[in-house]
Design a protein around this motif. Structure first.
Motif: not given
Length: 243
Positions: A5-11, A16-22, A219-223, A226-233
């Motif tokens: 899950k962490q690999v997927d979020d970072y990918q 998003k990884y920072r918002y979720v896990h840190l 750093e953010a990598t918006p697309s 990815a952003c459409r399904f992100c809880a932090y959008s």
């Protein structure tokens, strides 16, 4: 430790990884997450009892579903009732197929952990079935509308399943004969026989994510997707979905 899950979020997006896990920014869970978690708990309950040799009547299983249900994130009362009915139907079909098939899982929610150099990987398998020809690692999915072709492609491309195949090899010395995604609502199964190229990809993705996390590259990598399904959008200043 790093999980799939962490690999997927970072990918998907290092921010998003920072918002979720840190930062662990609190959010209202999306209805698809709530629904998926409930169905997974009910499937786990059934499979654990089956592994222990216990029979679970359908009415008892649906009773567990009622008790586990969470009213969170649904758009309207009608939306909640429709999703609840869909889950009831999917679990009923799951129960009938399991009872007819008679396969007793070798492991349910089995934890794993292994090292890749300085990186420690951990996770858990939803289900593992074993026979004379090897192991089948199974992951259950909810809420996806897929065709058989898409199900097969998803199984072949799933980083999660590639990491599971790698974990199984690290644990046993052999790759599983098969990995599966079982889509409960549409009653389809995507199957893939993992090979060396799959575990090499998993190793590369885990090491790349771990290196980025250690270097604190968030750093953010918006697309749009990815952003459409992100809880932090709604709070992310870099989202690609804001007009």
């Amino acid at each position: 430790f790093i999980s799939h899950k962490q690999v997927d979020d970072y990918q998907t997006c290092p921010l998003k990884y920072r918002y979720v896990h840190l930062l662990r920014v609190p959010i209202l869970r999306h209805h698809t997450v709530v629904y998926g978690a409930v169905v997974h708990r009910v499937v786990e309950h059934y499979l654990l009892r089956r592994t222990a040799g216990n029979f679970t009547p359908l009415d008892d299983l649906l009773g567990v579903y009622e008790r586990e249900w969470e009213n969170q994130g649904f758009l309207t009362w009608e939306h909640e009732e429709a999703r609840k009915a869909a889950g009831r139907q999917a679990l009923t079909r799951f129960w009938h197929e399991e009872e007819a098939g008679g396969v007793k899982p070798s492991y349910v929610e089995k934890e794993f952990g292994f090292s890749l150099g300085a990186d420690r990987v951990r996770g858990r398998f939803d289900r593992v079935d074993e026979d004379l020809f090897g192991a089948t690692i199974i992951d259950y999915k909810t809420g996806d509308t897929v065709t058989q072709k898409v199900a097969a492609r998803r199984a072949a491309e799933s980083l999660q399943l590639k990491i599971y195949a790698l974990a199984w090899r690290e644990m046993t010395g052999a790759l599983p004969k098969q990995v599966e995604l079982r889509f409960l609502e549409v009653n389809l199964v995507g199957r893939h026989a993992p090979g060396e190229e799959d575990v090499e990809e998993a190793i590369g993705e885990v090491k790349a994510a771990a290196a980025g996390i250690r270097a604190r590259r968030f750093e953010a990598t918006p697309s749009y997707n990815a952003c459409r399904f992100c809880a932090y959008s709604q709070i992310c200043p870099f989202t690609a979905t804001r007009e």
